[in-house]
Enzyme design. Structure first.
Site, PDB file in Angstrom:
ATOM      1  N   SER A  10       8.959 117.461  24.481  1.00 41.17           N
ATOM      2  CA  SER A  10       8.583 116.121  24.933  1.00 41.17           C
ATOM      3  C   SER A  10       7.898 115.277  23.856  1.00 41.17           C
ATOM      4  O   SER A  10       6.951 114.539  24.139  1.00 41.17           O
ATOM      5  CB  SER A  10       7.722 116.205  26.197  1.00 41.17           C
ATOM      6  OG  SER A  10       8.487 116.732  27.265  1.00 41.17           O
ATOM      7  N   LYS A  17      21.668 118.756  22.138  1.00 40.31           N
ATOM      8  CA  LYS A  17      22.077 119.609  23.278  1.00 40.31           C
ATOM      9  C   LYS A  17      23.523 119.310  23.668  1.00 40.31           C
ATOM     10  O   LYS A  17      24.352 119.058  22.799  1.00 40.31           O
ATOM     11  CB  LYS A  17      21.101 119.433  24.451  1.00 40.31           C
ATOM     12  CG  LYS A  17      19.643 119.597  24.043  1.00 40.31           C
ATOM     13  CD  LYS A  17      18.729 119.801  25.214  1.00 40.31           C
ATOM     14  CE  LYS A  17      17.296 119.804  24.731  1.00 40.31           C
ATOM     15  NZ  LYS A  17      16.366 120.310  25.726  1.00 40.31           N
ATOM     16  N   GLU A  71      16.712 127.486  25.899  1.00 38.89           N
ATOM     17  CA  GLU A  71      17.843 127.299  26.827  1.00 38.89           C
ATOM     18  C   GLU A  71      18.920 128.353  26.574  1.00 38.89           C
ATOM     19  O   GLU A  71      19.573 128.819  27.510  1.00 38.89           O
ATOM     20  CB  GLU A  71      18.397 125.863  26.707  1.00 38.89           C
ATOM     21  CG  GLU A  71      17.439 124.869  27.352  1.00 38.89           C
ATOM     22  CD  GLU A  71      17.531 123.446  26.842  1.00 38.89           C
ATOM     23  OE1 GLU A  71      18.478 123.122  26.105  1.00 38.89           O
ATOM     24  OE2 GLU A  71      16.631 122.652  27.184  1.00 38.89           O
ATOM     25  N   ASN A  75      17.757 117.709  18.445  1.00 38.77           N
ATOM     26  CA  ASN A  75      18.625 118.612  19.207  1.00 38.77           C
ATOM     27  C   ASN A  75      19.357 117.776  20.259  1.00 38.77           C
ATOM     28  O   ASN A  75      18.766 117.384  21.258  1.00 38.77           O
ATOM     29  CB  ASN A  75      17.767 119.705  19.860  1.00 38.77           C
ATOM     30  CG  ASN A  75      18.584 120.658  20.702  1.00 38.77           C
ATOM     31  OD1 ASN A  75      19.816 120.602  20.695  1.00 38.77           O
ATOM     32  ND2 ASN A  75      17.906 121.533  21.430  1.00 38.77           N
ATOM     33  N   GLY A 134      11.713 118.930  27.826  1.00 41.06           N
ATOM     34  CA  GLY A 134      12.440 118.085  28.768  1.00 41.06           C
ATOM     35  C   GLY A 134      11.648 117.698  30.004  1.00 41.06           C
ATOM     36  O   GLY A 134      12.205 117.184  30.969  1.00 41.06           O
ATOM     37  N   HIS A 149      16.693 129.048  20.732  1.00 43.31           N
ATOM     38  CA  HIS A 149      16.248 127.993  21.655  1.00 43.31           C
ATOM     39  C   HIS A 149      16.100 128.586  23.058  1.00 43.31           C
ATOM     40  O   HIS A 149      16.919 129.393  23.491  1.00 43.31           O
ATOM     41  CB  HIS A 149      17.242 126.829  21.655  1.00 43.31           C
ATOM     42  CG  HIS A 149      16.693 125.621  22.345  1.00 43.31           C
ATOM     43  ND1 HIS A 149      16.633 125.517  23.716  1.00 43.31           N
ATOM     44  CD2 HIS A 149      16.120 124.489  21.860  1.00 43.31           C
ATOM     45  CE1 HIS A 149      16.058 124.361  24.037  1.00 43.31           C
ATOM     46  NE2 HIS A 149      15.736 123.716  22.917  1.00 43.31           N
ATOM     47  N   GLU A 165       8.072 125.660  20.516  1.00 43.26           N
ATOM     48  CA  GLU A 165       8.460 124.805  21.632  1.00 43.26           C
ATOM     49  C   GLU A 165       8.037 125.451  22.953  1.00 43.26           C
ATOM     50  O   GLU A 165       8.769 126.313  23.492  1.00 43.26           O
ATOM     51  CB  GLU A 165       9.978 124.616  21.659  1.00 43.26           C
ATOM     52  CG  GLU A 165      10.549 123.965  20.422  1.00 43.26           C
ATOM     53  CD  GLU A 165      11.905 123.326  20.720  1.00 43.26           C
ATOM     54  OE1 GLU A 165      12.006 122.112  20.567  1.00 43.26           O
ATOM     55  OE2 GLU A 165      12.825 124.040  21.137  1.00 43.26           O
TER      56      GLU A 165
HETATM   57  C1  PEP Z   1      14.291 120.804  22.792  1.00 43.86           C
HETATM   58  O1  PEP Z   1      14.982 121.159  23.734  1.00 43.86           O
HETATM   59  O2  PEP Z   1      14.395 121.358  21.690  1.00 43.86           O
HETATM   60  C2  PEP Z   1      13.333 119.733  23.005  1.00 43.86           C
HETATM   61  C3  PEP Z   1      12.343 119.628  22.187  1.00 43.86           C
HETATM   62  O3  PEP Z   1      13.570 118.903  24.091  1.00 43.86           O
HETATM   63  P1  PEP Z   1      12.675 117.659  24.579  1.00 43.86           P
HETATM   64  O4  PEP Z   1      12.282 116.869  23.368  1.00 43.86           O
HETATM   65  O5  PEP Z   1      13.575 116.903  25.496  1.00 43.86           O
HETATM   66  O6  PEP Z   1      11.495 118.228  25.278  1.00 43.86           O
END
Ligand code: PEP
Length: 225
Positions: free
Chosen positions: A186, A8, A85, A6, A156, A83, A150
């Site tokens: 992460s 973003k 976000e 992703n 993040g 997601h 997630e």
């Molecule tokens: C995400 O936003 O889908 C994600 C997994 O981000 P990160 O790996 O930065 O935690």
């Protein structure tokens, strides 16, 4: 094993061109999908290109949105829905997520549907109930469904869920869906191999650690080592 990235709100079309050349040049038959920003879409890739967002329409009077025609132009058949976000920052409701889901199903797209609890839910040990509730919104029998677990508190933050926690949740989800189950939050070079060894784990959805193509390639080879 699925390795999904992703990007973003990162990468321009120019920088994504370089990214794709490096990533594409290092892949060896892995199931890789990169959800790039819409403004970076390009054709001719040797990995799957995915859309982070779309509006459930062909085209029309939806200012600022992209519809099916815009995805079709790049042969995109993979979409990300739910997601955290987009749920939290962009205010996407369950009803809207359902409309996106139904539109994606109508088009036969592969849907990577994201679910995950916030820290409050995690700390009050209500994660399973919470996730089960989130999944009531969609058709779990859809053949092109991928579910990405997630935890919001792990996205993040550099603080991934540990392998026992991930195994417990993915094992739980596997009791009521046959969809491949990804973990996201992460994921990095230190934890990817252990995460990918979890029996119900079908792969990973990687944010930050996928934004550099060399890094993402390194993650993929580490996962397989
Ligand atoms: C995400 O936003 O889908 C994600 C997994 O981000 P990160 O790996 O930065 O935690």
């Amino acid at each position: 094993m699925k390795f999904y990235a992703n990007l973003k709100c990162n990468h321009t079309r120019a920088s994504f061109g370089d990214y794709a050349e490096i990533l594409g040049g290092g892949l060896g038959g892995d199931d890789v999908c990169v959800f790039s920003p819409a403004s970076a879409f390009i054709n001719g890739l040797n990995f799957k290109l995915g859309a982070q967002n779309f509006y459930p329409c062909e085209s029309g009077a939806f200012t600022g949105e992209i519809g099916r025609v815009h995805l079709d132009e790049f042969g995109i058949k993979n979409v990300l829905i739910g997601h955290s976000e987009r749920r939290e920052i962009l205010g996407e409701s369950e009803a809207f997520l359902r409309a996106k889901f139904d539109f994606a199903v109508k088009n036969g797209w592969e849907i990577t549907y994201c679910i995950g609890e916030n820290l409050g839910v995690f700390e009050s040990k209500k994660t399973k109930e919470f996730l089960q509730n989130q999944l009531k919104n969609i058709d779990l029998g859809y053949e092109n469904l991928v579910i990405a677990y997630e935890p919001i508190w792990a996205i993040g933050t550099g603080k991934s869920a540990n392998t026992d926690e991930i195994a417990e949740i993915l094992g739980f989800l596997a009791t009521f869906t046959h969809a491949p189950l990804l973990y996201g939050g992460s994921v990095n070079a230190k934890n990817i191999a252990e995460i990918c060894k979890i029996s119900s784990c079908g792969g990973v959805l990687v944010g930050t650690a996928s934004w550099d193509a060399h890094n993402f390639l390194n993650l993929i080879s580490t996962a397989k080592s």
